[in-house]
Design a protein around this motif. Sequence first.
Motif, PDB file in Angstrom:
ATOM      1  N   VAL A  51       0.973  -1.402   0.116  1.00  0.00           N
ATOM      2  CA  VAL A  51       0.083  -0.016  -0.217  1.00  0.00           C
ATOM      3  C   VAL A  51       0.812   1.197  -0.213  1.00  0.00           C
ATOM      4  N   ILE A  52       1.691   1.375   1.181  1.00  0.00           N
ATOM      5  CA  ILE A  52       2.530   2.403   0.531  1.00  0.00           C
ATOM      6  C   ILE A  52       3.825   2.772  -0.432  1.00  0.00           C
ATOM      7  N   ASN A  53       4.035   1.668  -1.212  1.00  0.00           N
ATOM      8  CA  ASN A  53       4.413   1.722  -2.332  1.00  0.00           C
ATOM      9  C   ASN A  53       3.715   2.291  -3.909  1.00  0.00           C
ATOM     10  N   LEU A  54       2.490   1.818  -3.193  1.00  0.00           N
ATOM     11  CA  LEU A  54       1.439   2.497  -4.604  1.00  0.00           C
ATOM     12  C   LEU A  54       0.648   3.622  -4.144  1.00  0.00           C
ATOM     13  N   SER A  55       1.187   3.886  -2.804  1.00  0.00           N
ATOM     14  CA  SER A  55       0.455   5.367  -2.460  1.00  0.00           C
ATOM     15  C   SER A  55       1.518   6.066  -3.087  1.00  0.00           C
ATOM     16  N   HIS A  56       2.527   6.098  -2.894  1.00  0.00           N
ATOM     17  CA  HIS A  56       3.966   6.542  -3.492  1.00  0.00           C
ATOM     18  C   HIS A  56       4.045   6.946  -5.237  1.00  0.00           C
ATOM     19  N   GLN A  57       3.397   5.684  -5.428  1.00  0.00           N
ATOM     20  CA  GLN A  57       3.253   5.987  -6.345  1.00  0.00           C
ATOM     21  C   GLN A  57       2.263   6.764  -7.892  1.00  0.00           C
ATOM     22  N   ASP A  58       1.453   6.433  -6.654  1.00  0.00           N
ATOM     23  CA  ASP A  58       0.011   7.637  -7.256  1.00  0.00           C
ATOM     24  C   ASP A  58       0.505   9.020  -6.884  1.00  0.00           C
ATOM     25  N   TYR A  59       1.376   9.050  -6.097  1.00  0.00           N
ATOM     26  CA  TYR A  59       1.751  10.759  -5.775  1.00  0.00           C
ATOM     27  C   TYR A  59       2.767  10.819  -6.889  1.00  0.00           C
ATOM     28  N   LEU A  60       3.701   9.902  -7.334  1.00  0.00           N
ATOM     29  CA  LEU A  60       4.338  10.619  -8.499  1.00  0.00           C
ATOM     30  C   LEU A  60       4.013  10.796  -9.427  1.00  0.00           C
ATOM     31  N   ASN A  61       2.681   9.674  -9.921  1.00  0.00           N
ATOM     32  CA  ASN A  61       1.930  10.467 -11.088  1.00  0.00           C
ATOM     33  C   ASN A  61       0.974  10.818 -11.355  1.00  0.00           C
ATOM     34  N   LYS A  62       0.873  12.257  -9.545  1.00  0.00           N
ATOM     35  CA  LYS A  62      -0.141  13.335  -9.662  1.00  0.00           C
ATOM     36  C   LYS A  62       0.481  14.530  -9.854  1.00  0.00           C
ATOM     37  N   TYR A  63       1.853  14.075  -8.709  1.00  0.00           N
ATOM     38  CA  TYR A  63       3.039  15.700  -8.948  1.00  0.00           C
ATOM     39  C   TYR A  63       4.018  15.282  -8.997  1.00  0.00           C
ATOM     40  N   GLY A  64       4.584  14.064  -9.825  1.00  0.00           N
ATOM     41  CA  GLY A  64       6.310  13.896 -10.072  1.00  0.00           C
ATOM     42  C   GLY A  64       6.704  13.693  -9.324  1.00  0.00           C
ATOM     43  N   ASN A  65       8.254  13.935  -9.886  1.00  0.00           N
ATOM     44  CA  ASN A  65       8.954  13.773  -8.725  1.00  0.00           C
ATOM     45  C   ASN A  65      10.009  15.380  -8.437  1.00  0.00           C
ATOM     46  N   VAL A  66       9.385  15.752  -6.892  1.00  0.00           N
ATOM     47  CA  VAL A  66       9.576  17.661  -6.420  1.00  0.00           C
ATOM     48  C   VAL A  66      11.080  17.345  -6.466  1.00  0.00           C
ATOM     49  N   ASN A  67      11.411  16.434  -5.728  1.00  0.00           N
ATOM     50  CA  ASN A  67      13.154  17.158  -6.100  1.00  0.00           C
ATOM     51  C   ASN A  67      14.270  16.739  -7.488  1.00  0.00           C
ATOM     52  N   THR A  68      13.968  16.588  -7.846  1.00  0.00           N
ATOM     53  CA  THR A  68      14.139  15.963  -9.218  1.00  0.00           C
ATOM     54  C   THR A  68      13.170  17.587 -10.442  1.00  0.00           C
ATOM     55  N   ASP A  69      12.444  17.364 -10.554  1.00  0.00           N
ATOM     56  CA  ASP A  69      11.755  18.717 -10.944  1.00  0.00           C
ATOM     57  C   ASP A  69      12.502  19.706 -10.728  1.00  0.00           C
ATOM     58  N   PHE A  70      12.614  19.891  -9.431  1.00  0.00           N
ATOM     59  CA  PHE A  70      13.096  21.105  -8.208  1.00  0.00           C
ATOM     60  C   PHE A  70      14.233  21.776  -8.943  1.00  0.00           C
ATOM     61  N   ALA A  71      15.003  19.920  -9.403  1.00  0.00           N
ATOM     62  CA  ALA A  71      16.694  20.534  -9.788  1.00  0.00           C
ATOM     63  C   ALA A  71      15.961  21.146 -10.475  1.00  0.00           C
ATOM     64  N   ASP A  72      15.643  20.599 -11.411  1.00  0.00           N
ATOM     65  CA  ASP A  72      15.756  20.650 -13.549  1.00  0.00           C
ATOM     66  C   ASP A  72      15.361  21.768 -13.629  1.00  0.00           C
ATOM     67  N   THR A  73      13.995  22.850 -12.551  1.00  0.00           N
ATOM     68  CA  THR A  73      13.846  23.394 -12.976  1.00  0.00           C
ATOM     69  C   THR A  73      15.017  24.688 -12.386  1.00  0.00           C
ATOM     70  N   LEU A  74      15.436  24.735 -11.535  1.00  0.00           N
ATOM     71  CA  LEU A  74      17.267  25.518 -11.695  1.00  0.00           C
ATOM     72  C   LEU A  74      17.704  25.331 -12.143  1.00  0.00           C
ATOM     73  N   LYS A  75      18.177  24.221 -12.415  1.00  0.00           N
ATOM     74  CA  LYS A  75      19.092  23.951 -13.760  1.00  0.00           C
ATOM     75  C   LYS A  75      19.159  25.055 -15.118  1.00  0.00           C
ATOM     76  N   ALA A  76      17.161  25.003 -15.835  1.00  0.00           N
ATOM     77  CA  ALA A  76      17.120  25.407 -16.703  1.00  0.00           C
ATOM     78  C   ALA A  76      16.835  26.965 -16.404  1.00  0.00           C
ATOM     79  N   LEU A  77      16.706  27.420 -15.603  1.00  0.00           N
ATOM     80  CA  LEU A  77      16.794  28.890 -14.749  1.00  0.00           C
ATOM     81  C   LEU A  77      18.102  29.550 -14.932  1.00  0.00           C
ATOM     82  N   LEU A  78      18.593  28.653 -14.986  1.00  0.00           N
ATOM     83  CA  LEU A  78      20.500  29.377 -14.731  1.00  0.00           C
ATOM     84  C   LEU A  78      20.786  29.275 -16.096  1.00  0.00           C
ATOM     85  N   GLY A  79      20.288  28.665 -17.054  1.00  0.00           N
ATOM     86  CA  GLY A  79      20.879  28.332 -18.477  1.00  0.00           C
ATOM     87  C   GLY A  79      21.772  27.399 -18.445  1.00  0.00           C
TER      88      GLY A  79
END
Length: 231
Positions: A203-231
């Motif tokens: 159940v924990i694994n399924l709920s984590h996957q449900d989270y990723l499907n809904k919100y994505g990987n927050v840590n990776t997305d944050f790093a990727d966004t900062l990287k794009a802003l820095l050029g």
Amino acid sequence: MMTKLNKLIQLFEQKFVAHPWHGVTLGENAPNEVKAYIEINPTDQIKYEIDKPSGHIFIDRPQKYSNIVPALYGFLPQTYCDTLVADYCMEKSGKTGIVGDADPLDIIVISERNIDRGDILVNCIPVGGFRMIDGGEADDKIIAVLKDDQAYGKMKNIDEIPSLVLDRIKHFFLTYKSNPNADGSDKKVEITDTYGKEEALKVINLSHQDYLNKYGNVNTDFADTLKALLG
């Protein structure tokens, strides 16, 4: 570039408190050992809840009746009860028309010690759970023991937890919304079964996957966004 990116991420971590739902991870050893965010403790006569947009604790309501949560109660970060959790609930319960409750996965953490505050993070070991359905929504309650607790910390599965302790927890979940003056026809909460560690981890694994499907990987997305802003 990576040096600047890592430095910027470090500054964010130093300056800002992480959102308890999105900014805190499940833990390096999840799902066997998880980090839980505690909203309510057994001394509370108020139902505290996380404010999802801000991450702050707010008063949802005073407890209406005499029921008091019997152990530390909160949720697992970066989890979400949606399609996968609902499908698993239907598979195991044999019921149809169940949907996820669109909330983080709830957890109750058992400890021999009296912990009299909420708004804290605790490391704990999942040992089982209750398959709860509330008004047609999958609302599983993971049962865990506080890591290194002197009385409960070495317990590995739910059948090691004293039955009276589990009965007290189950009674709370089945009755804390109940109106004592009602005839019982308004009852919408049911626990179809109690499951052990293996299903709890599922159940924990399924709920984590449900989270990723809904919100994505927050840590990776944050790093990727900062990287794009820095050029």
